[in-house]
Design a protein around this motif. Structure first.
Motif, PDB file in Angstrom:
ATOM      1  N   ALA A  26       0.824  -1.210   0.000  1.00 60.40           N
ATOM      2  CA  ALA A  26       0.000   0.000   0.000  1.00 60.40           C
ATOM      3  C   ALA A  26       0.858   1.260   0.000  1.00 60.40           C
ATOM      4  CB  ALA A  26      -0.928  -0.004   1.207  1.00 60.40           C
ATOM      5  N   ALA A  27       1.966   1.221   0.734  1.00 61.96           N
ATOM      6  CA  ALA A  27       2.853   2.385   0.788  1.00 61.96           C
ATOM      7  C   ALA A  27       3.520   2.635  -0.568  1.00 61.96           C
ATOM      8  CB  ALA A  27       3.909   2.190   1.864  1.00 61.96           C
ATOM      9  N   LEU A  28       3.899   1.587  -1.276  1.00 56.65           N
ATOM     10  CA  LEU A  28       4.504   1.767  -2.598  1.00 56.65           C
ATOM     11  C   LEU A  28       3.505   2.364  -3.583  1.00 56.65           C
ATOM     12  CD1 LEU A  28       6.647  -1.469  -2.969  1.00 56.65           C
ATOM     13  CD2 LEU A  28       7.470   0.878  -2.808  1.00 56.65           C
ATOM     14  N   GLU A  29       2.260   1.921  -3.510  1.00 55.35           N
ATOM     15  CA  GLU A  29       1.254   2.502  -4.393  1.00 55.35           C
ATOM     16  C   GLU A  29       0.985   3.966  -4.032  1.00 55.35           C
ATOM     17  OE1 GLU A  29      -2.238   0.234  -5.319  1.00 55.35           O
ATOM     18  OE2 GLU A  29      -1.189  -1.625  -4.831  1.00 55.35           O
ATOM     19  N   ALA A  30       0.953   4.263  -2.759  1.00 55.12           N
ATOM     20  CA  ALA A  30       0.749   5.652  -2.326  1.00 55.12           C
ATOM     21  C   ALA A  30       1.932   6.530  -2.721  1.00 55.12           C
ATOM     22  CB  ALA A  30       0.521   5.702  -0.825  1.00 55.12           C
ATOM     23  N   LEU A  31       3.131   5.972  -2.669  1.00 63.17           N
ATOM     24  CA  LEU A  31       4.316   6.725  -3.081  1.00 63.17           C
ATOM     25  C   LEU A  31       4.254   7.078  -4.555  1.00 63.17           C
ATOM     26  CD1 LEU A  31       7.171   7.818  -2.454  1.00 63.17           C
ATOM     27  CD2 LEU A  31       8.022   5.550  -3.090  1.00 63.17           C
ATOM     28  N   ALA A  32       3.824   6.138  -5.394  1.00 60.07           N
ATOM     29  CA  ALA A  32       3.699   6.427  -6.821  1.00 60.07           C
ATOM     30  C   ALA A  32       2.678   7.538  -7.062  1.00 60.07           C
ATOM     31  CB  ALA A  32       3.300   5.165  -7.582  1.00 60.07           C
ATOM     32  N   LEU A  33       1.565   7.474  -6.354  1.00 65.94           N
ATOM     33  CA  LEU A  33       0.557   8.529  -6.493  1.00 65.94           C
ATOM     34  C   LEU A  33       1.089   9.871  -5.997  1.00 65.94           C
ATOM     35  CD1 LEU A  33      -2.335   9.302  -7.223  1.00 65.94           C
ATOM     36  CD2 LEU A  33      -2.987   8.659  -4.903  1.00 65.94           C
ATOM     37  N   ALA A  34       1.816   9.853  -4.898  1.00 65.72           N
ATOM     38  CA  ALA A  34       2.381  11.098  -4.364  1.00 65.72           C
ATOM     39  C   ALA A  34       3.413  11.695  -5.312  1.00 65.72           C
ATOM     40  CB  ALA A  34       3.005  10.846  -2.994  1.00 65.72           C
ATOM     41  N   LEU A  35       4.191  10.845  -5.973  1.00 69.15           N
ATOM     42  CA  LEU A  35       5.170  11.359  -6.936  1.00 69.15           C
ATOM     43  C   LEU A  35       4.482  12.039  -8.108  1.00 69.15           C
ATOM     44  CD1 LEU A  35       7.851   8.522  -7.022  1.00 69.15           C
ATOM     45  CD2 LEU A  35       8.089  10.811  -6.073  1.00 69.15           C
ATOM     46  N   VAL A  36       3.411  11.431  -8.591  1.00 66.43           N
ATOM     47  CA  VAL A  36       2.693  12.028  -9.720  1.00 66.43           C
ATOM     48  C   VAL A  36       2.072  13.362  -9.314  1.00 66.43           C
ATOM     49  CG1 VAL A  36       0.700  11.735 -11.244  1.00 66.43           C
ATOM     50  CG2 VAL A  36       2.279   9.842 -10.875  1.00 66.43           C
ATOM     51  N   LEU A  37       1.464  13.398  -8.144  1.00 72.81           N
ATOM     52  CA  LEU A  37       0.830  14.641  -7.708  1.00 72.81           C
ATOM     53  C   LEU A  37       1.846  15.729  -7.374  1.00 72.81           C
ATOM     54  CD1 LEU A  37      -2.070  13.246  -5.524  1.00 72.81           C
ATOM     55  CD2 LEU A  37      -2.194  14.209  -7.824  1.00 72.81           C
ATOM     56  N   SER A  38       2.963  15.355  -6.765  1.00 76.29           N
ATOM     57  CA  SER A  38       3.956  16.367  -6.417  1.00 76.29           C
ATOM     58  C   SER A  38       4.699  16.882  -7.642  1.00 76.29           C
ATOM     59  CB  SER A  38       4.943  15.821  -5.386  1.00 76.29           C
ATOM     60  OG  SER A  38       5.666  14.742  -5.937  1.00 76.29           O
ATOM     61  N   PRO A  42       5.557  23.475  -9.197  1.00 71.61           N
ATOM     62  CA  PRO A  42       6.645  24.093  -9.967  1.00 71.61           C
ATOM     63  C   PRO A  42       8.021  23.626  -9.481  1.00 71.61           C
ATOM     64  CG  PRO A  42       5.083  25.755  -9.208  1.00 71.61           C
ATOM     65  CD  PRO A  42       4.692  24.472  -8.575  1.00 71.61           C
ATOM     66  N   GLY A  43       8.838  23.212 -10.410  1.00 72.76           N
ATOM     67  CA  GLY A  43      10.202  22.798 -10.105  1.00 72.76           C
ATOM     68  C   GLY A  43      10.353  21.346  -9.706  1.00 72.76           C
ATOM     69  N   LEU A  44       9.281  20.608  -9.565  1.00 70.97           N
ATOM     70  CA  LEU A  44       9.365  19.204  -9.150  1.00 70.97           C
ATOM     71  C   LEU A  44       8.967  18.241 -10.258  1.00 70.97           C
ATOM     72  CD1 LEU A  44       7.877  19.458  -5.550  1.00 70.97           C
ATOM     73  CD2 LEU A  44      10.266  19.386  -6.220  1.00 70.97           C
ATOM     74  N   ALA A  45       9.010  18.678 -11.486  1.00 66.96           N
ATOM     75  CA  ALA A  45       8.616  17.834 -12.620  1.00 66.96           C
ATOM     76  C   ALA A  45       9.448  16.560 -12.755  1.00 66.96           C
ATOM     77  CB  ALA A  45       8.666  18.638 -13.908  1.00 66.96           C
ATOM     78  N   PRO A  46      10.742  16.548 -12.409  1.00 66.22           N
ATOM     79  CA  PRO A  46      11.507  15.297 -12.564  1.00 66.22           C
ATOM     80  C   PRO A  46      11.058  14.159 -11.645  1.00 66.22           C
ATOM     81  CG  PRO A  46      12.997  17.169 -12.430  1.00 66.22           C
ATOM     82  CD  PRO A  46      11.633  17.675 -12.117  1.00 66.22           C
ATOM     83  N   LEU A  47      10.214  14.440 -10.652  1.00 62.72           N
ATOM     84  CA  LEU A  47       9.780  13.374  -9.745  1.00 62.72           C
ATOM     85  C   LEU A  47       8.889  12.342 -10.426  1.00 62.72           C
ATOM     86  CD1 LEU A  47       8.972  15.329  -6.465  1.00 62.72           C
ATOM     87  CD2 LEU A  47      10.931  13.873  -6.938  1.00 62.72           C
ATOM     88  N   PRO A  50      10.209   8.259 -12.784  1.00 62.56           N
ATOM     89  CA  PRO A  50      10.143   6.803 -12.543  1.00 62.56           C
ATOM     90  C   PRO A  50       8.749   6.223 -12.788  1.00 62.56           C
ATOM     91  CG  PRO A  50      11.158   7.923 -10.669  1.00 62.56           C
ATOM     92  CD  PRO A  50      10.643   8.968 -11.595  1.00 62.56           C
ATOM     93  N   VAL A  51       7.721   6.955 -12.431  1.00 64.35           N
ATOM     94  CA  VAL A  51       6.356   6.453 -12.626  1.00 64.35           C
ATOM     95  C   VAL A  51       6.016   6.424 -14.109  1.00 64.35           C
ATOM     96  CG1 VAL A  51       3.936   6.823 -12.069  1.00 64.35           C
ATOM     97  CG2 VAL A  51       5.686   7.288 -10.364  1.00 64.35           C
ATOM     98  N   GLU A  52       6.433   7.448 -14.851  1.00 63.17           N
ATOM     99  CA  GLU A  52       6.182   7.458 -16.299  1.00 63.17           C
ATOM    100  C   GLU A  52       6.959   6.359 -17.001  1.00 63.17           C
ATOM    101  OE1 GLU A  52       7.006  11.385 -17.723  1.00 63.17           O
ATOM    102  OE2 GLU A  52       4.987  12.090 -17.270  1.00 63.17           O
ATOM    103  N   ALA A  53       8.182   6.089 -16.545  1.00 67.29           N
ATOM    104  CA  ALA A  53       8.967   5.006 -17.150  1.00 67.29           C
ATOM    105  C   ALA A  53       8.309   3.652 -16.910  1.00 67.29           C
ATOM    106  CB  ALA A  53      10.385   5.009 -16.580  1.00 67.29           C
ATOM    107  N   LEU A  54       7.627   3.512 -15.800  1.00 74.67           N
ATOM    108  CA  LEU A  54       6.947   2.257 -15.488  1.00 74.67           C
ATOM    109  C   LEU A  54       5.619   2.135 -16.232  1.00 74.67           C
ATOM    110  CD1 LEU A  54       6.839  -0.304 -13.701  1.00 74.67           C
ATOM    111  CD2 LEU A  54       5.727   1.092 -11.971  1.00 74.67           C
ATOM    112  N   THR A  55       4.875   3.225 -16.323  1.00 74.16           N
ATOM    113  CA  THR A  55       3.546   3.152 -16.926  1.00 74.16           C
ATOM    114  C   THR A  55       3.538   3.321 -18.443  1.00 74.16           C
ATOM    115  OG1 THR A  55       3.181   5.506 -16.516  1.00 74.16           O
ATOM    116  CG2 THR A  55       2.397   3.948 -14.842  1.00 74.16           C
ATOM    117  N   ALA A  56       4.595   3.828 -19.030  1.00 73.99           N
ATOM    118  CA  ALA A  56       4.610   4.029 -20.482  1.00 73.99           C
ATOM    119  C   ALA A  56       4.486   2.708 -21.246  1.00 73.99           C
ATOM    120  CB  ALA A  56       5.858   4.790 -20.897  1.00 73.99           C
ATOM    121  N   PRO A  57       5.295   1.691 -20.957  1.00 71.72           N
ATOM    122  CA  PRO A  57       5.160   0.460 -21.738  1.00 71.72           C
ATOM    123  C   PRO A  57       3.995  -0.437 -21.313  1.00 71.72           C
ATOM    124  CG  PRO A  57       7.050   0.277 -20.284  1.00 71.72           C
ATOM    125  CD  PRO A  57       6.477   1.652 -20.116  1.00 71.72           C
TER     126      PRO A  57
END
Length: 102
Positions: A26-38, A42-47, A50-57
């Protein structure tokens, strides 16, 4: 598989490990969601990289699949060590055998 391993550990006397495995998934899933939202700040776009690299393919279903697989592998490693020991198996009943119920 994650729920089966958690149930197996809980039934055999290791409920803390089972809870920790489920909580880590559950924490790993919440972390992925938090990375996308954060990453929207401004200035935190590189976060979000990792989630985009996982979800793209594999699509958005890859996030829970990876989280549950990682937690299941951790529970499997712990379960192999904990459940193969003699302390994981309770001794049989000490008294005389009861007749079967009709």
């Amino acid at each position: 598989m994650l729920l089966f391993l958690a149930r197996l550990l809980a039934v055999h006397g290791f409920p803390e490990a089972a809870a920790a495995g489920l909580a880590s998934a559950a924490a790993l899933e919440a972390l992925a969601l938090a990375l996308v939202l954060s990453a929207r700040l401004p200035g935190l776009a590189p976060l979000v990289v990792p989630v985009e690299a996982l979800t793209a393919p594999a699509g958005p279903a890859a996030v829970p699949a990876v989280a549950c697989t990682a937690a299941a592998l951790g529970l499997l490693a712990y379960g192999l060590r904990a459940l193969t020991g003699a302390c994981a198996h309770s001794p049989g009943p000490a008294g005389p055998a009861r007749p079967p119920r009709p």
